[in-house]
Every structure is written in structure tokens, then in C-alpha cells.
Design a protein around this motif. Structure first.
Motif, PDB file in Angstrom:
ATOM      1  N   LEU A  78     -25.610 -41.465   9.642  1.00 39.11           N
ATOM      2  CA  LEU A  78     -26.379 -40.840   8.568  1.00 39.11           C
ATOM      3  C   LEU A  78     -26.319 -39.330   8.671  1.00 39.11           C
ATOM      4  O   LEU A  78     -26.179 -38.634   7.662  1.00 39.11           O
ATOM      5  CB  LEU A  78     -27.831 -41.321   8.612  1.00 39.11           C
ATOM      6  CG  LEU A  78     -28.049 -42.741   8.129  1.00 39.11           C
ATOM      7  CD1 LEU A  78     -29.503 -43.119   8.243  1.00 39.11           C
ATOM      8  CD2 LEU A  78     -27.591 -42.876   6.698  1.00 39.11           C
ATOM      9  N   SER A  79     -26.383 -38.814   9.908  1.00 41.20           N
ATOM     10  CA  SER A  79     -26.377 -37.354  10.009  1.00 41.20           C
ATOM     11  C   SER A  79     -25.006 -36.799   9.676  1.00 41.20           C
ATOM     12  O   SER A  79     -24.897 -35.750   9.030  1.00 41.20           O
ATOM     13  CB  SER A  79     -26.852 -36.906  11.393  1.00 41.20           C
ATOM     14  OG  SER A  79     -26.192 -37.634  12.374  1.00 41.20           O
ATOM     15  N   VAL A  80     -23.932 -37.512  10.092  1.00 47.33           N
ATOM     16  CA  VAL A  80     -22.589 -37.037   9.735  1.00 47.33           C
ATOM     17  C   VAL A  80     -22.430 -37.031   8.216  1.00 47.33           C
ATOM     18  O   VAL A  80     -21.936 -36.063   7.627  1.00 47.33           O
ATOM     19  CB  VAL A  80     -21.511 -37.926  10.393  1.00 47.33           C
ATOM     20  CG1 VAL A  80     -20.142 -37.578   9.854  1.00 47.33           C
ATOM     21  CG2 VAL A  80     -21.537 -37.756  11.890  1.00 47.33           C
ATOM     22  N   ILE A  81     -22.884 -38.111   7.562  1.00 45.64           N
ATOM     23  CA  ILE A  81     -22.725 -38.198   6.109  1.00 45.64           C
ATOM     24  C   ILE A  81     -23.566 -37.122   5.420  1.00 45.64           C
ATOM     25  O   ILE A  81     -23.131 -36.509   4.441  1.00 45.64           O
ATOM     26  CB  ILE A  81     -23.088 -39.616   5.618  1.00 45.64           C
ATOM     27  CG1 ILE A  81     -21.994 -40.582   6.055  1.00 45.64           C
ATOM     28  CG2 ILE A  81     -23.246 -39.661   4.117  1.00 45.64           C
ATOM     29  CD1 ILE A  81     -22.301 -42.019   5.841  1.00 45.64           C
ATOM     30  N   PHE A  82     -24.738 -36.852   5.971  1.00 50.55           N
ATOM     31  CA  PHE A  82     -25.575 -35.777   5.417  1.00 50.55           C
ATOM     32  C   PHE A  82     -24.805 -34.456   5.419  1.00 50.55           C
ATOM     33  O   PHE A  82     -24.728 -33.755   4.411  1.00 50.55           O
ATOM     34  CB  PHE A  82     -26.857 -35.653   6.253  1.00 50.55           C
ATOM     35  CG  PHE A  82     -27.860 -34.698   5.684  1.00 50.55           C
ATOM     36  CD1 PHE A  82     -28.853 -35.155   4.850  1.00 50.55           C
ATOM     37  CD2 PHE A  82     -27.809 -33.342   5.985  1.00 50.55           C
ATOM     38  CE1 PHE A  82     -29.775 -34.281   4.312  1.00 50.55           C
ATOM     39  CE2 PHE A  82     -28.733 -32.469   5.451  1.00 50.55           C
ATOM     40  CZ  PHE A  82     -29.709 -32.940   4.606  1.00 50.55           C
ATOM     41  N   GLY A  83     -24.198 -34.174   6.584  1.00 49.62           N
ATOM     42  CA  GLY A  83     -23.428 -32.929   6.683  1.00 49.62           C
ATOM     43  C   GLY A  83     -22.302 -32.892   5.680  1.00 49.62           C
ATOM     44  O   GLY A  83     -22.092 -31.887   4.984  1.00 49.62           O
ATOM     45  N   ALA A  84     -21.567 -33.996   5.571  1.00 50.98           N
ATOM     46  CA  ALA A  84     -20.428 -34.039   4.652  1.00 50.98           C
ATOM     47  C   ALA A  84     -20.885 -33.836   3.215  1.00 50.98           C
ATOM     48  O   ALA A  84     -20.242 -33.121   2.437  1.00 50.98           O
ATOM     49  CB  ALA A  84     -19.710 -35.381   4.787  1.00 50.98           C
ATOM     50  N   PHE A  85     -22.027 -34.422   2.856  1.00 49.56           N
ATOM     51  CA  PHE A  85     -22.534 -34.274   1.486  1.00 49.56           C
ATOM     52  C   PHE A  85     -22.894 -32.832   1.189  1.00 49.56           C
ATOM     53  O   PHE A  85     -22.548 -32.301   0.140  1.00 49.56           O
ATOM     54  CB  PHE A  85     -23.759 -35.176   1.284  1.00 49.56           C
ATOM     55  CG  PHE A  85     -23.429 -36.429   0.582  1.00 49.56           C
ATOM     56  CD1 PHE A  85     -22.812 -37.462   1.254  1.00 49.56           C
ATOM     57  CD2 PHE A  85     -23.703 -36.582  -0.760  1.00 49.56           C
ATOM     58  CE1 PHE A  85     -22.475 -38.617   0.602  1.00 49.56           C
ATOM     59  CE2 PHE A  85     -23.372 -37.736  -1.416  1.00 49.56           C
ATOM     60  CZ  PHE A  85     -22.758 -38.753  -0.739  1.00 49.56           C
ATOM     61  N   VAL A  86     -23.605 -32.201   2.129  1.00 46.42           N
ATOM     62  CA  VAL A  86     -24.003 -30.812   1.892  1.00 46.42           C
ATOM     63  C   VAL A  86     -22.761 -29.940   1.741  1.00 46.42           C
ATOM     64  O   VAL A  86     -22.677 -29.091   0.854  1.00 46.42           O
ATOM     65  CB  VAL A  86     -24.905 -30.313   3.035  1.00 46.42           C
ATOM     66  CG1 VAL A  86     -25.181 -28.827   2.886  1.00 46.42           C
ATOM     67  CG2 VAL A  86     -26.207 -31.084   3.032  1.00 46.42           C
ATOM     68  N   PHE A  87     -21.768 -30.214   2.580  1.00 43.74           N
ATOM     69  CA  PHE A  87     -20.528 -29.452   2.521  1.00 43.74           C
ATOM     70  C   PHE A  87     -19.850 -29.602   1.162  1.00 43.74           C
ATOM     71  O   PHE A  87     -19.558 -28.613   0.476  1.00 43.74           O
ATOM     72  CB  PHE A  87     -19.609 -29.932   3.650  1.00 43.74           C
ATOM     73  CG  PHE A  87     -18.223 -29.396   3.577  1.00 43.74           C
ATOM     74  CD1 PHE A  87     -17.963 -28.055   3.840  1.00 43.74           C
ATOM     75  CD2 PHE A  87     -17.158 -30.228   3.250  1.00 43.74           C
ATOM     76  CE1 PHE A  87     -16.676 -27.559   3.767  1.00 43.74           C
ATOM     77  CE2 PHE A  87     -15.884 -29.736   3.178  1.00 43.74           C
ATOM     78  CZ  PHE A  87     -15.638 -28.400   3.431  1.00 43.74           C
ATOM     79  N   HIS A  88     -19.631 -30.873   0.744  1.00 43.41           N
ATOM     80  CA  HIS A  88     -18.902 -31.101  -0.508  1.00 43.41           C
ATOM     81  C   HIS A  88     -19.669 -30.562  -1.708  1.00 43.41           C
ATOM     82  O   HIS A  88     -19.119 -29.843  -2.540  1.00 43.41           O
ATOM     83  CB  HIS A  88     -18.663 -32.603  -0.716  1.00 43.41           C
ATOM     84  CG  HIS A  88     -17.615 -33.168   0.180  1.00 43.41           C
ATOM     85  ND1 HIS A  88     -16.366 -32.611   0.292  1.00 43.41           N
ATOM     86  CD2 HIS A  88     -17.605 -34.241   1.002  1.00 43.41           C
ATOM     87  CE1 HIS A  88     -15.641 -33.321   1.142  1.00 43.41           C
ATOM     88  NE2 HIS A  88     -16.380 -34.320   1.594  1.00 43.41           N
ATOM     89  N   PHE A  89     -20.958 -30.906  -1.795  1.00 44.34           N
ATOM     90  CA  PHE A  89     -21.709 -30.530  -2.985  1.00 44.34           C
ATOM     91  C   PHE A  89     -22.039 -29.048  -2.997  1.00 44.34           C
ATOM     92  O   PHE A  89     -22.113 -28.447  -4.062  1.00 44.34           O
ATOM     93  CB  PHE A  89     -22.969 -31.394  -3.117  1.00 44.34           C
ATOM     94  CG  PHE A  89     -22.684 -32.723  -3.722  1.00 44.34           C
ATOM     95  CD1 PHE A  89     -22.650 -32.873  -5.088  1.00 44.34           C
ATOM     96  CD2 PHE A  89     -22.419 -33.808  -2.928  1.00 44.34           C
ATOM     97  CE1 PHE A  89     -22.367 -34.096  -5.657  1.00 44.34           C
ATOM     98  CE2 PHE A  89     -22.134 -35.036  -3.482  1.00 44.34           C
ATOM     99  CZ  PHE A  89     -22.102 -35.179  -4.844  1.00 44.34           C
ATOM    100  N   GLY A  90     -22.221 -28.470  -1.810  1.00 41.58           N
ATOM    101  CA  GLY A  90     -22.466 -27.040  -1.759  1.00 41.58           C
ATOM    102  C   GLY A  90     -21.333 -26.264  -2.406  1.00 41.58           C
ATOM    103  O   GLY A  90     -21.551 -25.369  -3.224  1.00 41.58           O
ATOM    104  N   LYS A  91     -20.106 -26.651  -2.066  1.00 42.24           N
ATOM    105  CA  LYS A  91     -18.954 -25.958  -2.641  1.00 42.24           C
ATOM    106  C   LYS A  91     -18.874 -26.156  -4.143  1.00 42.24           C
ATOM    107  O   LYS A  91     -18.546 -25.243  -4.890  1.00 42.24           O
ATOM    108  CB  LYS A  91     -17.661 -26.482  -1.998  1.00 42.24           C
ATOM    109  CG  LYS A  91     -17.380 -25.835  -0.669  1.00 42.24           C
ATOM    110  CD  LYS A  91     -15.912 -25.932  -0.306  1.00 42.24           C
ATOM    111  CE  LYS A  91     -15.410 -27.359  -0.319  1.00 42.24           C
ATOM    112  NZ  LYS A  91     -14.034 -27.486   0.135  1.00 42.24           N
ATOM    113  N   MET A  92     -19.194 -27.394  -4.589  1.00 44.46           N
ATOM    114  CA  MET A  92     -19.041 -27.686  -6.013  1.00 44.46           C
ATOM    115  C   MET A  92     -20.116 -27.020  -6.847  1.00 44.46           C
ATOM    116  O   MET A  92     -19.854 -26.486  -7.915  1.00 44.46           O
ATOM    117  CB  MET A  92     -19.140 -29.198  -6.236  1.00 44.46           C
ATOM    118  CG  MET A  92     -17.818 -29.869  -6.308  1.00 44.46           C
ATOM    119  SD  MET A  92     -18.033 -31.526  -6.861  1.00 44.46           S
ATOM    120  CE  MET A  92     -18.966 -32.229  -5.574  1.00 44.46           C
ATOM    121  N   LEU A  93     -21.360 -27.071  -6.356  1.00 43.57           N
ATOM    122  CA  LEU A  93     -22.471 -26.611  -7.183  1.00 43.57           C
ATOM    123  C   LEU A  93     -22.524 -25.099  -7.251  1.00 43.57           C
ATOM    124  O   LEU A  93     -22.755 -24.513  -8.300  1.00 43.57           O
ATOM    125  CB  LEU A  93     -23.791 -27.157  -6.625  1.00 43.57           C
ATOM    126  CG  LEU A  93     -23.953 -28.655  -6.741  1.00 43.57           C
ATOM    127  CD1 LEU A  93     -25.171 -29.116  -5.980  1.00 43.57           C
ATOM    128  CD2 LEU A  93     -24.072 -29.063  -8.193  1.00 43.57           C
TER     129      LEU A  93
END
Lengths: 485, 211
Positions: free
Chosen positions: A420-435
């Protein structure tokens, strides 16, 4: 009585879709119909979950509902109402840009209603054979919605979807036949109705039940998107029309989980909880591990969300595998909270892709400036999906992890927390760049149509208030979880 | 009588494994379905039930007549090569088939308790048909042979349901028939689309979506 209205309204809408000539107007009628379905399903849920939790509703020996079925019907109706609302704006946009013809839009609404009808049937039928037929029909109908745009990619996705799911579902039929065989040799009268199988489960042949449940888990697990049978899922979810992606991920996967649960209840009564629980935890953790790897390296926005669905299905399976009380409550709440949150995210992804015309996350930049409303919703939805408190998924994941600790399965709890923590990091990374990031040149600020905004707010409201509602219904939930197996 | 029917199912399944061309595959499927029809008919005659007569009639109509005819028509219309697209050649496929036969025999011995030899044979043959279906789906690369793989699995299941567990409830059986028929039609529709967009039906080359 409500169940006939819930099943009847989609039938009426199917007939309307056949005769009604103007798809733009029909969209509004469609979502009005699903609003009614939602109201009736809430009445049904109230009746079976809160007022008379041990009660059931049975008609004609064919329809049989208890609190578990009422819950799944409720989840289905929430997402299908949101999807019908979102479809109004989405299909209108496609029509205006001449991506699809009027005729095709009419076919869309026809298939949409058929798809929802099949999904409402799954929790409503009492016969395990009819359950199989309903789930197979959902595959057949949604294959057209996956291949809707008729591009090379979407037809490829539809083909893989229909073949892999048919293969899986045939294994599930084999499991069903073995269950009925176990029933036949026990000397009782033949039946495939689950409510008749549960009370006599303890006298059925244990070996046959064990083998049959493996086939059920692999078969319906294919449909639920459990790894390693998940290969159709990212393709189908990324190529389907966006409202349909939400339905696929939000409810279709859950109907397969419902089927696994129905058989699981029989197996738990017959063989004991450990067998069922260990298998569910095993498949759940494998799904989490595989989706975790793919989420990190993902480039396609909708595929990212699809892999996240595999992750959440894994969490649900682990929850049910951990068993009463906290595991079951957590898993049940996760079914609901994942359905609303993921639908919100797929709607957001649909808006983003419509504007940027690309699935590739490396091209999408500065969403929050181009589409302020969608951008903020996606940002909050992203945190909700990754399990950030005060949003709903946090509570269900918290309950499941607490269940793992209470049960002493520290390995499972540790793995859950790690992934869960790895996926959390990956989500913040991907969406941060997009948003955030720099907006591409010549992009004007875009306003979303009203129906799209409403569907976002409808879902977001549920993502938020969930935590506040939880303390009021905890007695019912605990009671339900204790009686489920 | 039952032994002959089972032997027929077994032989037609082997014929499918060694078939090199699509028409041969379809006609062996037709033979297999015909033996299934005989099996249900014999049960119907024994038990004198109207339900079973209807089911065997439907089986004959759908699986022996309509579906093979529909598949032949697809081959004629899309004009692709008639090769089934073997990933494994005939010899190795045959070895695989022997192994699968043994496997299904062993598995069915496990499931059925001692002393019921006739049922073990039925179970073994139906498992063999199911496993062969999986085999065809994995090791034959045209889209059409995948459909036939699914149908073979379904046939195996039908044999299992009809003989071992005494059949499914009547309306479930009808619903499953309808379902199989519709799914074949829909898959055929998608084959047309694949052929139109890609100009082949080789599913191994469908690899645009990855990761």
C-alpha cells in the motif's frame, strides 16, 4: 417487491432505447431511471440490512435476496446511476465531435442498460447455475462496450476480454457442476439453490468441495481480476468507453467477488474456514504484489487505474480471507468505497483523455489549470484511492490491516502495508506530474457540462461522508459479519 | 452402449488434437457433439423424461447443425488460410494428449470414491475433453480454433453434468445452451472485425496492448 422494480426499470429503459430516436435526450431519461433504481435499492438495503438483518425476500423460487445480495445491489445501483449521469455529457461530447454517429449512441444506451440489467441479476438469483449465466451475459454484453470505438486496440482488448473471461467462466461452471455433484451423491434431493445448499453443507463430501472451490476461485477469479488471471483487465478497462470503465471496475469485478463469496459460504460450512481463508489471502496477496509492480512503471493513465483495481480486489480478497469480524466488515466496506472512488477516478480520466486526446501520462501536464473542477476532483480522488484519511478507503483498509494484526497474521499485515505504501508513492508521483506541471501551449480553460459535474459531486459526497456514517451502523455491520460465514 | 458413446467422444477429441486444417477441426467437433447427443438421448430413453428429450433435441440442433454451419460460413467469408496455426506440431500434440488422458484419469480417480468404475470412466473422458479444450486454446493461434477450444470445453462439461451429477435443472440447462450459442455468435462477430481491421485472425499477432 422493490427487486422487481430494480430489475424492471432497466428492462423498460432497454425498450425505450430501442424506440427512442434522440440519444441526447434519452440520456436524461436514462439517468432518471437509474435514480429510481437507486432509491428502490436503498429501500431494499434498509429493509434487509437494517430492519430485518436475518430476513430474506424470495419470489417464485427463482429470486432470493438476503442482506449480502441487498448490499451488492446497492453498490451496483450507486455506480450505475453515477455512470448514467456521466454518460449524458460524455456521449453528447462524442456526438458533437463526431466520434460516433447517432445510431451508435443509441446502441451505446441499449448496451449500457443490458449490461446493468445483467449485473442486477447476479445478486438477485438464487440458483447457482443462473448466477453463472448472468455473469456470462455481463461478459458478452460488455465486450461490445469494450470494443465500442472499433479501433485496432479496442477490438484486440475486446477479443482478449471475451476469450479469457469465457475460459475462466467455463472453469467456474465446472466448479458449479462439482458442487451439484457433491450435493447429488450426498443422497439429498438435487438442487442448485444456494439457500438450500448452505444448511446441509456440513454433510457434503469434503474432497469434492475442496476441488470444486479451486475451480470456482480460478474461474470467477478470472472475472474478478485476481492475479495471475488478470491479463484481460488492463486492456479492457483502458479501451472501454469511460463510463463503462467505471462500471467494469466498480461493479463488474464485485459481482464476481459476490459469486466467490456465495460458494465460499458453502465451503466454509463444509470444510472449515482455514481452507477458504488461506486461498483468498494467497490470491489477494499475489494480486497486490503484481499490481504494485505494474503501477510503478505504468505510462497509460487508464491502465494505471486498471492495475489499481487489481490491487483493490486483492485487498478485498485478503479482507474476506481474514474472516470475521473486522476482516469481513473491512472487505465489505471496501467493496463499496472502492466502487465509488474508482468510478470517480475513471470519470476524471475520461475527461482528461477527452481533452488531451492521449492516454500517455508523459504528455498530460497541468490538468488543474486546464480543467480546474476535474483537476481538483482527481487530486482528492487520488488521495482517497491511495488510502488517505478522512476518505472512505482509509477506513476499510484500516479495518482489514487491524484484522490481520488481531489475528496474528503479521506477515499478511506487513505485506499489505508494504504494497500500500509503495502504491501510494507511485500514485502521488504519477498524478503529481499530470495535475501540476506546465500546461501544453494553446490549451484554453475548459468547463465541464453540468451532468458530469453532478456525477462527480454525487460520488465525491459518498467518498467523504462515509467515515462519518460508519459509527452509526457499526452494530449492524458487526452482526452481519458474524453471521456471514 | 455407453461405452461406445464414450469411446466415440474420446476418438473425436483425439481427432481434434491432430487436425491440421480448420474444416477438419470443425467436423471433428461436429462428431463429438453428435456423440454427446447420443449420450443424452440414451439417458432420455432410459429415464423417459420429456426434459431430457428436449435438451438432446436442442443439443442436436445447436451443436451439431447450427454452430458448425456458422463456423464453416465464417471460414468461407473471411477467406484466410485454413491452417489451424499449430504452435506445437502433431507429434508433440499427440504426446500431450496422452499425458492429458492420464492426468484426467488420475484426477477422476481421486474425486470419485472406490467401487464406481463406470463413473470414473465418464468423469475421465469429460475431464479429458475439458483439458483438450484448454490445450486447443493455448497451442492453436487462430481466433477460430480458440472458439472451438471453448466449445470443446463446454462439451466436456455437458457430458460431466449430464452423466455424473444427473444433469442441471432444466431451465438452467436451457439458459446455458442459449448462452453458448450467443457467445459463439458474438465471438464470430468479433472475428469478422479482427479480420477487417488486421487482415488476419492470428491472435499471437494481437499485441498492441502491453504492460
Amino acid at each position: 417487491m422493490q427487486i422487481f422494480l430494480i430489475l424492471g426499470i432497466p428492462v423498460i429503459l432497454i425498450l425505450c432505447a430501442l424506440v427512442f430516436k434522440r440519444p441526447k435526450v434519452f440520456g436524461i431519461i436514462n439517468s432518471a431511471g437509474y435514480l429510481m433504481v437507486l432509491v428502490f435499492s436503498i429501500i431494499l438495503l434498509r429493509k434487509l440490512f437494517f430492519l430485518a438483518p436475518a430476513g430474506f425476500v424470495s419470489y417464485l423460487g427463482f429470486i432470493y435476496l438476503d442482506s449480502l445480495s441487498a448490499f451488492f445491489i446497492f453498490v451496483t445501483s450507486v455506480v450505475s446511476f453515477a455512470a448514467s449521469l456521466y454518460s449524458i455529457g460524455y456521449i453528447r461530447n462524442d456526438l458533437d465531435k463526431e466520434k460516433i454517429t447517432e445510431k451508435k449512441a443509441r446502441i451505446y444506451y441499449l448496451l449500457f442498460n443490458l449490461f446493468c440489467l445483467a449485473m442486477f441479476f447476479v445478486p438477485a438469483v438464487s440458483n447457482l447455475g443462473m448466477l453463472w449465466v448472468s455473469i456470462e451475459i455481463t461478459t458478452l454484453v460488455s465486450a461490445f462496450l469494450v470494443g465500442f470505438y472499433n479501433t485496432k486496440e479496442s477490438v484486440e482488448a475486446a477479443w482478449k476480454y471475451i476469450i479469457i473471461c469465457s475460459l475462466g467462466i467455463i472453469l467456474a461452471l465446472l466448479g458449479t457442476i462439482l458442487f451439484s455433484y457433491a450435493f447429488a451423491i450426498s443422497g439429498l434431493s438435487r438442487s442448485l439453490n444456494w439457500q438450500e445448499m448452505v444448511p446441509v453443507a456440513h454433510i457434503l463430501d469434503k474432497n469434492i468441495l475442496k476441488i470444486a472451490f479451486i475451480f470456482i476461485l480460478v474461474g470467477y477469479g478470472t472475472k474478478a481480476g485476481l492475479a495471475p488471471m488478470h491479463t484481460w483487465l488492463p486492456d479492457a478497462h483502458s479501451q472501454a468507453v469511460s463510463p463503462i470503465s467505471a462500471l467494469l471496475s466498480g461493479v463488474l469485478l464485485k459481482t464476481a467477488i459476490y459469486a466467490i463469496l456465495r460458494f465460499g459460504i458453502i465451503v466454509v460450512k463444509g470444510v472449515g474456514f482455514a481452507y477458504f481463508g488461506n486461498l483468498m489471502i494467497l490470491f489477494g496477496v499475489i494480486s497486490l504484489a503484481i499490481s504494485c509492480g505494474f503501477v510503478i512503471v505504468q505510462k497509460d493513465l487508464k491502465r494505471l487505474l486498471a492495475y489499481s483495481s487489481i490491487e483493490h480486489i486483492g485487498i478485498i480478497c485478503v479482507g474476506f480471507g481474514l474472516g470475521p469480524v473486522f476482516g469481513v466488515i473491512g472487505a465489505l466496506l471496501h467493496v463499496y468505497s472502492h466502487a465509488v472512488t474508482k468510478s470517480l477516478m475513471f470519470f476524471g480520466a475520461g475527461n482528461i483523455i477527452n481533452v488531451y486526446k492521449k492516454h500517455n501520462m508523459n504528455v498530460i501536464r497541468g490538468v488543474i489549470k486546464v480543467m480546474p473542477f476535474t483537476g481538483i476532483m482527481v487530486l482528492l480522488g487520488m488521495f482517497a484511492l491511495a488510502g488517505f484519511p478522512p476518505f472512505s478507503i482509509f477506513f476499510s483498509e484500516f479495518l482489514i490491516i487491524a484484522a490481520a494484526f488481531l489475528k496474528g497474521s503479521y506477515l499478511v499485515a506487513g505485506l499489505l502495508l508494504l504494497f500500500l505504501s509503495v502504491i501510494f508513492g507511485a500514485f502521488v508521483f504519477h498524478f503529481g506530474k499530470m495535475l501540476f506541471g506546465n500546461t501544453p501551449k494553446d490549451m484554453a480553460v475548459i468547463k465541464e457540462p453540468l451532468s458530469v459535474k453532478l456525477s462527480f459531486l454525487f460520488l465525491f459526497f459518498q467518498v467523504c461522508v462515509f467515515g462519518a456514517v460508519l459509527p452509526f451502523i457499526k452494530k449492524e455491520l458487526v452482526w452481519f459479519a458474524q453471521r456471514l460465514f | 452402449m455407453q461405452a461406445i458413446i464414450l469411446f466415440g467422444v474420446l476418438v473425436s477429441t483425439y481427432l481434434m488434437i491432430i487436425a491440421k486444417r480448420l474444416p477438419a477441426l470443425i467436423s471433428s467437433f461436429r462428431i463429438q457433439s453428435f456423440f454427446l447427443f447420443l449420450a443424452t438421448l440414451s439417458i432420455a430413453v432410459n429415464e423417459r423424461q420429456l426434459d431430457l428429450y428436449i435438451i438432446s433435441g436442442l443439443l442436436f440442433l445447436i451443436k451439431v447443425c447450427i454452430i458448425p454451419h456458422f463456423l464453416y460460413r465464417i471460414i468461407k467469408k473471411i477467406k484466410v488460410s485454413e491452417d489451424v496455426g499449430m504452435l506445437l506440431n502433431v507429434q508433440i500434440s499427440l504426446l500431450f494428449a496422452f499425458f492429458l488422458t492420464y492426468l484426467s484419469w488420475a484426477l477422476s480417480g481421486k474425486i470419485i470414491s472406490i467401487g464406481n468404475q463406470a463413473q470414473v470412466v465418464v468423469l475421465a473422458v469429460s475431464f479429458f475433453a475439458i483439458l483438450t479444450g484448454v490445450f486447443l486454446m493455448i497451442f492453436r493461434i487462430t481466433a477460430l480454433s480458440q472458439i472451438i477450444g471453448l466449445l470443446v470445453m463446454e462439451n466436456g462439461l455437458f457430458l460431466l453434468a449430464a452423466t455424473v451429477s444427473g444433469g442441471m435443472p432444466f431451465f438452467v440447462e436451457i439458459a446455458i445452451f442459449f448462452d453458448v450459442f450467443v457467445s459463439v455468435v458474438i465471438m464470430g462477430f468479433f472475428i469478422y472485425r479482427i479480420n477487417k481491421l488486421f487482415t488476419h485472425i492470428d491472435v499471437n499477432k494481437l499485441s498492441r496492448l502491453k504492460g
